[in-house]
Design a protein around this motif. Structure first.
Motif, PDB file in Angstrom:
ATOM      1  N   LYS A 147       4.547  14.771   5.712  1.00 47.16           N
ATOM      2  CA  LYS A 147       3.409  15.468   6.284  1.00 47.16           C
ATOM      3  C   LYS A 147       2.144  15.345   5.449  1.00 47.16           C
ATOM      4  O   LYS A 147       1.046  15.593   5.953  1.00 47.16           O
ATOM      5  N   ILE A 148       2.286  14.997   4.179  1.00 45.76           N
ATOM      6  CA  ILE A 148       1.089  14.808   3.343  1.00 45.76           C
ATOM      7  C   ILE A 148       0.800  13.317   3.282  1.00 45.76           C
ATOM      8  O   ILE A 148       1.443  12.563   2.552  1.00 45.76           O
ATOM      9  N   ALA A 149      -0.168  12.896   4.085  1.00 42.65           N
ATOM     10  CA  ALA A 149      -0.556  11.491   4.168  1.00 42.65           C
ATOM     11  C   ALA A 149      -2.036  11.435   4.476  1.00 42.65           C
ATOM     12  O   ALA A 149      -2.560  12.291   5.199  1.00 42.65           O
ATOM     13  N   SER A 150      -2.719  10.423   3.947  1.00 43.73           N
ATOM     14  CA  SER A 150      -4.169  10.429   4.062  1.00 43.73           C
ATOM     15  C   SER A 150      -4.724   9.054   3.706  1.00 43.73           C
ATOM     16  O   SER A 150      -3.976   8.100   3.481  1.00 43.73           O
ATOM     17  N   HIS A 151      -6.040   8.998   3.628  1.00 46.80           N
ATOM     18  CA  HIS A 151      -6.740   7.778   3.240  1.00 46.80           C
ATOM     19  C   HIS A 151      -6.242   7.262   1.890  1.00 46.80           C
ATOM     20  O   HIS A 151      -6.161   8.006   0.918  1.00 46.80           O
ATOM     21  N   ALA A 152      -5.887   5.976   1.863  1.00 49.64           N
ATOM     22  CA  ALA A 152      -5.459   5.269   0.647  1.00 49.64           C
ATOM     23  C   ALA A 152      -4.116   5.740   0.103  1.00 49.64           C
ATOM     24  O   ALA A 152      -3.749   5.391  -1.012  1.00 49.64           O
ATOM     25  N   SER A 153      -3.382   6.509   0.907  1.00 46.00           N
ATOM     26  CA  SER A 153      -2.049   6.937   0.478  1.00 46.00           C
ATOM     27  C   SER A 153      -1.002   6.012   1.085  1.00 46.00           C
ATOM     28  O   SER A 153      -1.316   4.945   1.624  1.00 46.00           O
ATOM     29  N   TRP A 154       0.247   6.421   1.063  1.00 43.04           N
ATOM     30  CA  TRP A 154       1.356   5.591   1.522  1.00 43.04           C
ATOM     31  C   TRP A 154       1.212   5.121   2.961  1.00 43.04           C
ATOM     32  O   TRP A 154       1.702   4.046   3.321  1.00 43.04           O
ATOM     33  N   MET A 155       0.547   5.900   3.806  1.00 42.44           N
ATOM     34  CA  MET A 155       0.473   5.535   5.220  1.00 42.44           C
ATOM     35  C   MET A 155      -0.402   4.312   5.477  1.00 42.44           C
ATOM     36  O   MET A 155      -0.413   3.773   6.587  1.00 42.44           O
ATOM     37  N   GLU A 156      -1.131   3.863   4.463  1.00 43.00           N
ATOM     38  CA  GLU A 156      -1.901   2.618   4.569  1.00 43.00           C
ATOM     39  C   GLU A 156      -1.367   1.543   3.625  1.00 43.00           C
ATOM     40  O   GLU A 156      -1.958   0.471   3.521  1.00 43.00           O
ATOM     41  N   ASN A 157      -0.259   1.840   2.982  1.00 45.58           N
ATOM     42  CA  ASN A 157       0.302   0.926   1.983  1.00 45.58           C
ATOM     43  C   ASN A 157       1.395   0.072   2.619  1.00 45.58           C
ATOM     44  O   ASN A 157       2.576   0.432   2.625  1.00 45.58           O
ATOM     45  N   PHE A 158       0.976  -1.068   3.167  1.00 39.47           N
ATOM     46  CA  PHE A 158       1.890  -2.026   3.788  1.00 39.47           C
ATOM     47  C   PHE A 158       1.955  -3.286   2.920  1.00 39.47           C
ATOM     48  O   PHE A 158       1.073  -3.504   2.078  1.00 39.47           O
ATOM     49  N   PRO A 159       2.972  -4.117   3.099  1.00 35.66           N
ATOM     50  CA  PRO A 159       3.040  -5.352   2.309  1.00 35.66           C
ATOM     51  C   PRO A 159       1.767  -6.181   2.399  1.00 35.66           C
ATOM     52  O   PRO A 159       1.415  -6.889   1.442  1.00 35.66           O
ATOM     53  N   TRP A 160       1.043  -6.104   3.513  1.00 32.13           N
ATOM     54  CA  TRP A 160      -0.160  -6.917   3.716  1.00 32.13           C
ATOM     55  C   TRP A 160      -1.436  -6.230   3.257  1.00 32.13           C
ATOM     56  O   TRP A 160      -2.514  -6.824   3.356  1.00 32.13           O
ATOM     57  N   THR A 161      -1.355  -4.991   2.765  1.00 28.59           N
ATOM     58  CA  THR A 161      -2.551  -4.340   2.221  1.00 28.59           C
ATOM     59  C   THR A 161      -2.461  -4.127   0.713  1.00 28.59           C
ATOM     60  O   THR A 161      -3.414  -3.652   0.096  1.00 28.59           O
ATOM     61  N   ARG A 162      -1.318  -4.480   0.143  1.00 31.66           N
ATOM     62  CA  ARG A 162      -1.148  -4.341  -1.313  1.00 31.66           C
ATOM     63  C   ARG A 162      -1.744  -5.529  -2.049  1.00 31.66           C
ATOM     64  O   ARG A 162      -1.916  -6.605  -1.479  1.00 31.66           O
ATOM     65  N   LEU A 163      -2.008  -5.308  -3.322  1.00 28.98           N
ATOM     66  CA  LEU A 163      -2.528  -6.369  -4.181  1.00 28.98           C
ATOM     67  C   LEU A 163      -1.477  -6.750  -5.221  1.00 28.98           C
ATOM     68  O   LEU A 163      -0.785  -5.879  -5.758  1.00 28.98           O
ATOM     69  N   ALA A 164      -1.370  -8.036  -5.477  1.00 27.47           N
ATOM     70  CA  ALA A 164      -0.399  -8.511  -6.470  1.00 27.47           C
ATOM     71  C   ALA A 164      -0.723  -7.958  -7.851  1.00 27.47           C
ATOM     72  O   ALA A 164      -1.889  -7.836  -8.229  1.00 27.47           O
ATOM     73  N   ASN A 165       0.324  -7.587  -8.553  1.00 26.23           N
ATOM     74  CA  ASN A 165       0.203  -7.142  -9.949  1.00 26.23           C
ATOM     75  C   ASN A 165      -0.609  -5.857 -10.115  1.00 26.23           C
ATOM     76  O   ASN A 165      -1.203  -5.627 -11.166  1.00 26.23           O
ATOM     77  N   VAL A 166      -0.653  -5.041  -9.062  1.00 23.16           N
ATOM     78  CA  VAL A 166      -1.308  -3.729  -9.152  1.00 23.16           C
ATOM     79  C   VAL A 166      -0.234  -2.662  -8.980  1.00 23.16           C
ATOM     80  O   VAL A 166       0.367  -2.539  -7.911  1.00 23.16           O
ATOM     81  N   ALA A 167       0.020  -1.902 -10.031  1.00 25.69           N
ATOM     82  CA  ALA A 167       1.062  -0.878 -10.000  1.00 25.69           C
ATOM     83  C   ALA A 167       0.537   0.399  -9.342  1.00 25.69           C
ATOM     84  O   ALA A 167      -0.623   0.783  -9.528  1.00 25.69           O
ATOM     85  N   MET A 168       1.400   1.045  -8.562  1.00 19.30           N
ATOM     86  CA  MET A 168       1.043   2.288  -7.886  1.00 19.30           C
ATOM     87  C   MET A 168       1.495   3.493  -8.697  1.00 19.30           C
ATOM     88  O   MET A 168       2.608   3.486  -9.246  1.00 19.30           O
ATOM     89  N   TRP A 172       0.813   9.064  14.803  1.00 12.49           N
ATOM     90  CA  TRP A 172       0.624  10.200  13.900  1.00 12.49           C
ATOM     91  C   TRP A 172       1.892  11.063  13.841  1.00 12.49           C
ATOM     92  O   TRP A 172       2.239  11.597  12.786  1.00 12.49           O
ATOM     93  N   ALA A 173       2.581  11.173  14.949  1.00 13.31           N
ATOM     94  CA  ALA A 173       3.848  11.917  14.933  1.00 13.31           C
ATOM     95  C   ALA A 173       4.848  11.250  13.997  1.00 13.31           C
ATOM     96  O   ALA A 173       5.605  11.937  13.288  1.00 13.31           O
ATOM     97  N   LYS A 174       4.852   9.921  13.953  1.00 16.55           N
ATOM     98  CA  LYS A 174       5.745   9.200  13.048  1.00 16.55           C
ATOM     99  C   LYS A 174       5.330   9.419  11.602  1.00 16.55           C
ATOM    100  O   LYS A 174       6.193   9.577  10.723  1.00 16.55           O
ATOM    101  N   VAL A 175       4.036   9.443  11.337  1.00 11.53           N
ATOM    102  CA  VAL A 175       3.558   9.763   9.989  1.00 11.53           C
ATOM    103  C   VAL A 175       4.096  11.108   9.559  1.00 11.53           C
ATOM    104  O   VAL A 175       4.640  11.270   8.454  1.00 11.53           O
ATOM    105  N   GLN A 176       3.948  12.103  10.412  1.00  8.14           N
ATOM    106  CA  GLN A 176       4.388  13.457  10.094  1.00  8.14           C
ATOM    107  C   GLN A 176       5.900  13.545   9.925  1.00  8.14           C
ATOM    108  O   GLN A 176       6.403  14.339   9.122  1.00  8.14           O
TER     109      GLN A 176
END
Length: 229
Positions: free
Chosen positions: A146-167, A138-142
Motif C-alpha cells: 500500500k505504500i508506493a509512490s513516485h520513484a519507488s518500487w512501483m516504477e522499478n522495472f528491469p527496463w527502468t533500472r540502471l546498471a551498477n546502481v544499488a538500491m 492501482w488495485a494491484k499496486v495496493q
C-alpha cells in the motif's frame, strides 16, 4: 511502418496509440522512466491488436523537479501546442480514435487540452489514460504494497533500472505531498532528498512484473473499446 502501410491500415481501422511521458528525476532509476514505460506499455498492449503506436512524446510538464540535474521541463503552453500539432497530423492522416497513454502525472493538463481539441474536431475520439493509476493497475499496486509512490518500487522495472546502481533497502516514510506542492524547485529538491516520495525502492521482480501485466491488459482493453460511434 512506412507511409504506405499506414495508408493500407487506415482502410480497415482508424485507431492509434500516442504515448506521452517526461524526462525527470526518478531517484535511483532512469530519468526516462515515464517515457520508457508509457511507450513500452503502449507497444505491448497494442501489438496483438495490430493497432499502430506512434513514438513517445518524451518531454513533459515537470516544473517542481527543475533543480534536479537532467530534468527537462516544458511549459504548459509548449506541451499543449506540441500535442495540438501532433493531433492535427494524426487527424489529417485519417485516424479518428486515439488513445493517449500517459506516464506522468504532471501531464494531466494535456488530457484537459485533448477534451478541448475534440470539441473543435467533431468525429474525433480521444481517450487519456494514466496507466499507473488506472483502476485495475492501482488495485494491484495496493495488493502488493500500500505504500508506493513516485520513484519507488512501483516504477522499478528491469527496463527502468540502471546498471551498477544499488538500491537502498529501507522503506522510506511517505513525504507530505500537500506541503511539497507549495514549494519552489529548490525547496522540493531539499525536501524529498533522493527523489523517492515513499515506500520500498525495490520489490521482487515476480511482483513488479505481475503489476506490469495487469497494466498491459488494462491498457489493451481500453484500446479495444468501447469507443463512441
Amino acid at each position: 511502418m512506412n507511409w504506405m502501410q499506414v495508408e493500407a491500415y487506415l482502410k480497415g481501422d482508424d485507431r492509434c496509440v500516442l504515448p506521452i511521458g517526461s524526462v525527470e528525476q526518478h531517484g535511483y532509476l532512469s530519468l526516462g522512466v515515464d517515457m520508457i514505460c508509457s511507450e513500452r506499455i503502449s507497444v505491448e498492449a497494442a501489438e496483438s491488436l495490430g493497432v499502430p503506436v506512434f513514438p513517445v512524446l518524451s518531454y513533459g510538464i515537470t516544473p517542481y523537479y527543475k533543480d534536479f540535474p537532467g530534468t527537462i521541463c516544458l511549459r504548459q503552453e509548449t506541451a499543449t501546442a506540441l500535442v495540438r500539432d501532433v493531433l492535427d497530423s494524426i487527424k489529417r492522416a485519417g485516424f479518428k480514435r486515439v488513445l493517449m497513454v500517459n506516464g506522468h502525472g504532471g501531464n494531466n493538463p494535456v488530457g484537459a487540452f485533448a477534451q478541448e481539441w475534440m470539441s473543435e474536431h467533431p468525429g474525433m475520439a480521444i481517450k487519456f489514460h494514466n496507466w499507473w493509476n488506472a483502476p485495475k493497475t492501482w488495485a494491484k499496486v495496493q495488493e502488493i504494497d500500500k505504500i508506493a509512490s513516485h520513484a519507488s518500487w512501483m516504477e522499478n522495472f528491469p527496463w527502468t533500472r540502471l546498471a551498477n546502481v544499488a538500491m537502498p533497502s529501507e522503506r522510506k516514510k511517505m513525504i507530505d505531498l500537500n506541503l511539497m506542492r507549495a514549494m519552489n524547485p529548490a525547496q522540493v529538491k531539499t525536501f524529498i532528498g533522493d527523489g523517492n516520495y515513499g515506500g520500498y525502492y525495490q520489490r521482487p521482480d515476480e511482483e513488479v512484473l505481475a503489476l506490469w501485466q495487469v497494466a498491459v491488459d488494462e491498457t489493451r482493453a481500453i484500446i479495444e473499446g468501447p469507443w463512441p460511434t
